[in-house]
Design a protein around this motif. Structure first.
Motif, PDB file in Angstrom:
ATOM      1  N   LEU A 279      -5.050  -0.469   9.006  1.00  0.00           N
ATOM      2  CA  LEU A 279      -4.797  -1.864   8.795  1.00  0.00           C
ATOM      3  C   LEU A 279      -5.779  -2.921   9.649  1.00  0.00           C
ATOM      4  CD1 LEU A 279      -0.898  -1.826   8.279  1.00  0.00           C
ATOM      5  CD2 LEU A 279      -2.540  -2.228   6.494  1.00  0.00           C
ATOM      6  N   THR A 280      -6.023  -2.366  10.859  1.00  0.00           N
ATOM      7  CA  THR A 280      -6.954  -3.001  11.456  1.00  0.00           C
ATOM      8  C   THR A 280      -8.077  -2.144  12.093  1.00  0.00           C
ATOM      9  OG1 THR A 280      -5.487  -2.751  13.578  1.00  0.00           O
ATOM     10  CG2 THR A 280      -5.541  -5.056  12.645  1.00  0.00           C
TER      11      THR A 280
ATOM     12  N   ILE B 106      -8.219   6.523   1.961  1.00  0.00           N
ATOM     13  CA  ILE B 106      -7.029   5.882   1.494  1.00  0.00           C
ATOM     14  C   ILE B 106      -6.311   6.623   0.460  1.00  0.00           C
ATOM     15  CG2 ILE B 106      -6.188   3.983  -0.219  1.00  0.00           C
ATOM     16  CD1 ILE B 106      -8.107   1.988   1.441  1.00  0.00           C
TER      17      ILE B 106
ATOM     18  N   HIS C 162      -3.515   8.399   2.015  1.00  0.00           N
ATOM     19  CA  HIS C 162      -2.190   7.881   2.347  1.00  0.00           C
ATOM     20  C   HIS C 162      -0.968   8.346   1.423  1.00  0.00           C
ATOM     21  CE1 HIS C 162      -3.736   4.106   4.624  1.00  0.00           C
ATOM     22  NE2 HIS C 162      -4.532   5.265   4.875  1.00  0.00           N
ATOM     23  N   LYS C 163      -1.235   9.175   0.576  1.00  0.00           N
ATOM     24  CA  LYS C 163      -0.169   9.708  -0.227  1.00  0.00           C
ATOM     25  C   LYS C 163       0.678  10.722   0.584  1.00  0.00           C
ATOM     26  CE  LYS C 163      -2.480  10.691  -4.438  1.00  0.00           C
ATOM     27  NZ  LYS C 163      -3.132  11.566  -5.055  1.00  0.00           N
TER      28      LYS C 163
ATOM     29  N   TYR D  23       5.400   4.940   6.276  1.00  0.00           N
ATOM     30  CA  TYR D  23       5.174   3.942   7.481  1.00  0.00           C
ATOM     31  C   TYR D  23       6.343   2.875   7.217  1.00  0.00           C
ATOM     32  CZ  TYR D  23       3.548  -0.415   9.786  1.00  0.00           C
ATOM     33  OH  TYR D  23       3.359  -1.336  10.537  1.00  0.00           O
TER      34      TYR D  23
ATOM     35  N   ALA E  21       9.129  -6.224   5.091  1.00  0.00           N
ATOM     36  CA  ALA E  21       9.236  -6.898   4.073  1.00  0.00           C
ATOM     37  C   ALA E  21       9.241  -6.527   2.651  1.00  0.00           C
ATOM     38  CB  ALA E  21       8.390  -8.405   4.379  1.00  0.00           C
TER      39      ALA E  21
ATOM     40  N   TYR F 184       9.334  -7.317  -2.081  1.00  0.00           N
ATOM     41  CA  TYR F 184       9.415  -8.191  -3.154  1.00  0.00           C
ATOM     42  C   TYR F 184      10.835  -8.506  -3.304  1.00  0.00           C
ATOM     43  CZ  TYR F 184       4.719  -6.552  -3.175  1.00  0.00           C
ATOM     44  OH  TYR F 184       3.314  -5.880  -2.815  1.00  0.00           O
TER      45      TYR F 184
ATOM     46  N   TYR G  48       6.910   1.544  -5.184  1.00  0.00           N
ATOM     47  CA  TYR G  48       6.221   2.351  -4.362  1.00  0.00           C
ATOM     48  C   TYR G  48       6.034   3.899  -4.532  1.00  0.00           C
ATOM     49  CZ  TYR G  48       6.378  -1.521  -1.347  1.00  0.00           C
ATOM     50  OH  TYR G  48       6.300  -2.826  -0.558  1.00  0.00           O
TER      51      TYR G  48
ATOM     52  N   GLU H 252       1.628 -13.013  -0.086  1.00  0.00           N
ATOM     53  CA  GLU H 252       1.840 -11.657   0.593  1.00  0.00           C
ATOM     54  C   GLU H 252       1.686 -11.270   1.972  1.00  0.00           C
ATOM     55  OE1 GLU H 252       2.109  -8.240  -1.438  1.00  0.00           O
ATOM     56  OE2 GLU H 252       1.606  -8.842  -3.539  1.00  0.00           O
TER      57      GLU H 252
ATOM     58  N   GLY I 202       4.628 -10.521   4.476  1.00  0.00           N
ATOM     59  CA  GLY I 202       4.412  -9.181   5.097  1.00  0.00           C
ATOM     60  C   GLY I 202       4.299  -8.081   4.150  1.00  0.00           C
ATOM     61  N   THR I 203       4.573  -8.262   2.829  1.00  0.00           N
ATOM     62  CA  THR I 203       4.394  -7.287   1.861  1.00  0.00           C
ATOM     63  C   THR I 203       3.076  -6.568   1.743  1.00  0.00           C
ATOM     64  OG1 THR I 203       4.432  -8.991   0.311  1.00  0.00           O
ATOM     65  CG2 THR I 203       6.419  -8.098   0.522  1.00  0.00           C
TER      66      THR I 203
ATOM     67  N   MET J 170       1.147  -5.833   4.036  1.00  0.00           N
ATOM     68  CA  MET J 170       0.783  -4.900   4.909  1.00  0.00           C
ATOM     69  C   MET J 170       1.390  -3.632   4.680  1.00  0.00           C
ATOM     70  SD  MET J 170       1.739  -5.214   9.307  1.00  0.00           S
ATOM     71  CE  MET J 170       3.179  -4.590   9.139  1.00  0.00           C
ATOM     72  N   LEU J 171       2.599  -3.540   4.174  1.00  0.00           N
ATOM     73  CA  LEU J 171       2.970  -2.329   3.618  1.00  0.00           C
ATOM     74  C   LEU J 171       2.481  -1.718   2.631  1.00  0.00           C
ATOM     75  CD1 LEU J 171       5.383  -0.377   4.174  1.00  0.00           C
ATOM     76  CD2 LEU J 171       6.790  -1.548   2.637  1.00  0.00           C
ATOM     77  N   LEU J 172       1.947  -2.828   1.531  1.00  0.00           N
ATOM     78  CA  LEU J 172       1.156  -2.264   0.243  1.00  0.00           C
ATOM     79  C   LEU J 172       0.098  -1.538   0.657  1.00  0.00           C
ATOM     80  CD1 LEU J 172       0.941  -2.421  -2.864  1.00  0.00           C
ATOM     81  CD2 LEU J 172      -0.048  -4.501  -2.668  1.00  0.00           C
ATOM     82  N   LEU J 173      -0.772  -1.959   1.873  1.00  0.00           N
ATOM     83  CA  LEU J 173      -2.157  -1.632   2.024  1.00  0.00           C
ATOM     84  C   LEU J 173      -1.784  -0.017   2.895  1.00  0.00           C
ATOM     85  CD1 LEU J 173      -4.236  -4.582   3.035  1.00  0.00           C
ATOM     86  CD2 LEU J 173      -4.260  -2.987   0.662  1.00  0.00           C
ATOM     87  N   THR J 174      -0.729   0.383   3.175  1.00  0.00           N
ATOM     88  CA  THR J 174      -0.597   1.639   3.774  1.00  0.00           C
ATOM     89  C   THR J 174      -0.353   2.712   2.774  1.00  0.00           C
ATOM     90  OG1 THR J 174       1.715   1.453   4.092  1.00  0.00           O
ATOM     91  CG2 THR J 174       0.660   0.565   6.090  1.00  0.00           C
ATOM     92  N   TYR J 175      -0.036   2.293   1.474  1.00  0.00           N
ATOM     93  CA  TYR J 175      -0.067   3.162   0.421  1.00  0.00           C
ATOM     94  C   TYR J 175      -1.527   3.394  -0.194  1.00  0.00           C
ATOM     95  CZ  TYR J 175       4.805   2.997   0.027  1.00  0.00           C
ATOM     96  OH  TYR J 175       6.304   3.254   0.503  1.00  0.00           O
ATOM     97  N   PRO J 176      -1.516   4.647  -0.817  1.00  0.00           N
ATOM     98  CA  PRO J 176      -3.086   5.098  -1.333  1.00  0.00           C
ATOM     99  C   PRO J 176      -3.583   4.019  -2.349  1.00  0.00           C
ATOM    100  CG  PRO J 176      -1.468   6.591  -2.006  1.00  0.00           C
ATOM    101  CD  PRO J 176      -0.433   5.653  -1.401  1.00  0.00           C
ATOM    102  N   VAL J 177      -3.663   2.720  -1.907  1.00  0.00           N
ATOM    103  CA  VAL J 177      -4.195   1.810  -2.892  1.00  0.00           C
ATOM    104  C   VAL J 177      -5.262   0.935  -2.097  1.00  0.00           C
ATOM    105  CG1 VAL J 177      -3.939  -0.381  -4.029  1.00  0.00           C
ATOM    106  CG2 VAL J 177      -1.883   1.365  -3.576  1.00  0.00           C
ATOM    107  N   LYS J 178      -6.480   1.129  -2.898  1.00  0.00           N
ATOM    108  CA  LYS J 178      -7.681   0.358  -2.052  1.00  0.00           C
ATOM    109  C   LYS J 178      -7.854  -0.972  -2.446  1.00  0.00           C
ATOM    110  CE  LYS J 178     -10.709   4.450  -2.636  1.00  0.00           C
ATOM    111  NZ  LYS J 178     -11.688   5.355  -3.133  1.00  0.00           N
ATOM    112  N   ARG J 179      -8.265  -1.905  -1.443  1.00  0.00           N
ATOM    113  CA  ARG J 179      -8.094  -3.352  -1.407  1.00  0.00           C
ATOM    114  C   ARG J 179      -8.730  -3.727  -2.996  1.00  0.00           C
ATOM    115  NH1 ARG J 179      -8.588  -5.557   4.683  1.00  0.00           N
ATOM    116  NH2 ARG J 179      -7.197  -4.007   5.431  1.00  0.00           N
TER     117      ARG J 179
ATOM    118  N   GLU K 258      -8.402  -8.206   8.730  1.00  0.00           N
ATOM    119  CA  GLU K 258      -7.679  -7.334   9.297  1.00  0.00           C
ATOM    120  C   GLU K 258      -6.246  -7.914   9.285  1.00  0.00           C
ATOM    121  OE1 GLU K 258      -9.143  -5.764  12.815  1.00  0.00           O
ATOM    122  OE2 GLU K 258     -10.653  -7.007  12.929  1.00  0.00           O
ATOM    123  N   LEU K 259      -5.389  -6.968   9.172  1.00  0.00           N
ATOM    124  CA  LEU K 259      -3.749  -7.614   9.096  1.00  0.00           C
ATOM    125  C   LEU K 259      -2.988  -7.158  10.437  1.00  0.00           C
ATOM    126  CD1 LEU K 259      -4.119  -6.101   5.815  1.00  0.00           C
ATOM    127  CD2 LEU K 259      -2.175  -7.710   5.765  1.00  0.00           C
TER     128      LEU K 259
END
Lengths: 315, 275
Positions: free
Chosen positions: A58-59, A79, A82-83, A87, A93, A95, A107, B81, B85-86, B88-97, B274-275
């Motif tokens: 993330l950073t 990425i 990440h499957k 985390y 937080a 939706y 998710y 988002e 804070g949603t 941050m969590l979303l980006l730890t999933y296998p999703v590209k920006r 950066e998050l």
């Protein structure tokens, strides 16, 4: 970049992270091997969350190298991995307009996990009754449980849990650790941050103690005890009235911290423990009872926290 | 593609859930119907068809309304988002920006598509029953709806750019309103004032066309009013666009560019974030 022979799932090398002028993580290096359960310990602001964010990509580090599952986690090609990753952020937080079930299903789809998992997980974290309610109506504890459920989706091989048990009642904590244990039996690796040490004591293979962005100690519980070199306490109960006599027979080299009519409290460093115990047992029938009290984890922790002065000088 | 769809349907469901889509359909539908039914009265014996008149009045209305709706939909999309804070969590999933941005974009465009085609389209069906319609009129009306969607997409993209650049939701909302004022009101006023002052000395037709093309809203206006004979005659600007060398392809390309550029900029900023 993969080095399979060492089996490192995570490796950090001389990692620094600055936000503006503030150094949040300075010169941290460690390796985490497959199947380990590593606990990051430290005060708030010690850099635990930043370390997790660095490992999650993330950073990006200001300098140094982060390697997770054989790749730099901050590049977009990493990425897909990440499957197999779960985390739980420090303050999770969601939706708010979606129901618990919908959030989890969303998710699950992103992770390509089966949505059958969702119902099981909701059941496990005790949210089955609230599955059809909007997350906006959830209490803090319920959100935390939903957070755990999403981290467990798709049988993750690598778990990052940032203060996972805050807001959970004792029973749920137990269940939560059972879940983690089950994942570990299947070979999962986990990184948990916590300041509730006694709780993770039994589960952690290794502790990494952070203070003001520095890694001040790392090792198994035994290694930390040795590093800290804290005294072991012995409580000797003797026949009433005999304590003075016993003290004399043990010799003046013995460190007696407390003495009364029937009890002597002794302290000694770890290396001298066995000779002392032998001397006590040689005293014969005058000794009624002997209790050995190793230093508590909290004491070890505060030892490191208080004795290590860093440039930041944070108390 | 599957990722995009998962993210898009989430936005779509949000839109349905919070009655956003329903509200937009009602607003667009009622206004379209009111304008068309009232607007078709004064056509009298003029040869213009009621449908063409509707296209003209709806195009003028959409210039204001569609950007507003699109910005309301998009200004919160990223900053909201981040703040909650949603993300941050979303980006730890296998999703590209880029998938996050494009998935949201797809979802929001879909929302707008439903709102426009249900709102305006519903009004169109009622109009057809009341006044009857020619094939030409239908074509002009349907392409007006498609153009409106394009215009909406421009402002969704612009809204994302605002959303990724600012730090707080409130700032995003304010900036979005500012953006709307500039593109919908101020730019045209400025251009008009310039023409009055200039009195045709410096600003020739070429330059004027260029200046119009800079604004996505003006491009949209020309696109609607000039591409169909019936409409352009009724609007009294027959042949003007073709004389100025503004083909439909050019106008649509301008709008597409207005979509692509802010999206690309958003993505660039988001990638570095950066998050």
């Amino acid at each position: 970049m993969t080095s399979n022979k060492t089996n490192n799932v995570i490796s950090l090398h001389a990692v620094k992270k600055r936000y503006g002028n503030e150094t949040v993580v300075s010169d941290v290096s460690f390796d985490i091997q497959s199947g380990e359960c590593v606990v990051l310990v430290g005060h708030n602001g010690a850099g635990k969350t930043t370390l997790m964010k660095l490992m999650l990509g993330l950073t990006r580090p200001s300098s140094g190298e982060v390697n997770v599952l054989g790749a730099n986690p901050a590049v977009s090609s990493a990425i897909a991995q990440h499957k197999t990753l779960g985390y739980l952020p420090e303050s999770v937080a969601f939706y708010e307009a979606m129901t618990g079930r919908e959030v989890l299903a969303f998710y699950a789809r992103l992770k390509e996990a089966s949505t059958v998992d969702c119902d099981n997980l909701l059941d496990v974290v005790g949210l089955a009754h609230a599955a059809k309610r909007r997350v906006g109506t959830y209490s803090k504890g319920m959100r935390q449980r939903l957070g755990l459920a999403q981290a467990m989706l798709g049988n993750p091989q690598l778990l990052f849990l940032d203060e996972p048990t805050t807001g959970l009642d004792p029973i749920l904590r137990q269940q939560f650790y059972q879940l983690i244990d089950a994942l570990h039996k299947e070979g999962a690796t986990s990184v948990i941050s916590s300041h509730a040490l006694n709780e993770v004591e039994a589960r952690a293979n290794r502790f990494i103690i952070m203070k003001a962005g520095n890694m001040i100690a790392s090792g198994t519980l035994d290694e930390l005890y040795q590093l800290a070199a804290l005294p072991v306490r012995l409580k000797v109960s003797v026949t009433p009235g005999q304590t003075a006599n016993v003290a004399e027979r043990l010799g003046s080299a013995t460190n007696i911290s407390e003495i009364n009519d029937q009890v002597l409290n002794l302290t000694c460093i770890n290396g001298e423990k066995m000779p002392l115990i032998r001397r006590i047992t040689e005293l014969g029938e005058v000794v009624n009872d002997l209790q050995i009290m190793p230093p508590k984890l909290d004491e070890v922790y505060s030892h490191f926290m208080n004795n290590h002065r860093t440039d930041g000088g944070q108390p | 593609m599957k990722m995009l769809w998962i993210l898009a349907t989430k936005e779509l469901r949000d839109g349905l859930r919070n009655r956003w889509i329903a509200a937009a359909i009602i607003v667009l539908g009622t206004l379209a119907l009111a304008l068309s039914l009232l607007g078709s009265a004064p056509t009298g014996t003029v040869k213009a068809s009621a449908m063409d008149i509707s296209v003209i009045s709806l195009a003028s209305l959409s210039v204001y309304l569609i950007p507003l709706i699109a910005l309301m939909l998009s200004f919160d999309a990223l900053v909201g988002e981040f703040e909650r804070g949603t993300m941050m969590l979303l980006l730890t999933y296998p999703v590209k920006r880029w998938q996050v941005i494009m998935g949201k974009f797809l979802g929001h465009v879909l929302i707008l598509f439903i709102a426009i085609f249900a709102g305006y389209g519903g009004a169109m069906l009622i109009l057809t029953f009341v006044n009857g319609a020619s094939l030409d009129g239908w074509q002009a009306y349907v392409s007006m709806m498609a153009n409106s969607l394009l215009l909406g997409a421009v402002f969704i993209a612009l809204g994302y750019l605002v959303s990724v650049l600012v730090k707080e939701r409130a700032t995003a909302a304010g900036t979005a309103i500012g953006l709307w004022l500039v593109f919908v009101v101020l730019y045209d006023l400025l251009l008009f004032g310039l023409l009055l002052v200039d009195e045709g000395q410096v600003i020739g037709q070429q330059l004027f066309s260029m200046l119009m093309l800079i604004s996505p809203t003006d491009t949209y206006r020309i696109l609607n009013l000039s591409m169909f004979d019936g409409v352009s005659q009724a609007a009294g600007i027959a042949g003007i666009a073709s004389e100025a060398g503004l083909s439909g392809t050019l106008l649509i390309s301008v709008l597409l560019l207005w979509i692509a550029a802010p999206l690309a900029a958003t993505l660039l900023v988001f990638q570095k974030r950066e998050l």
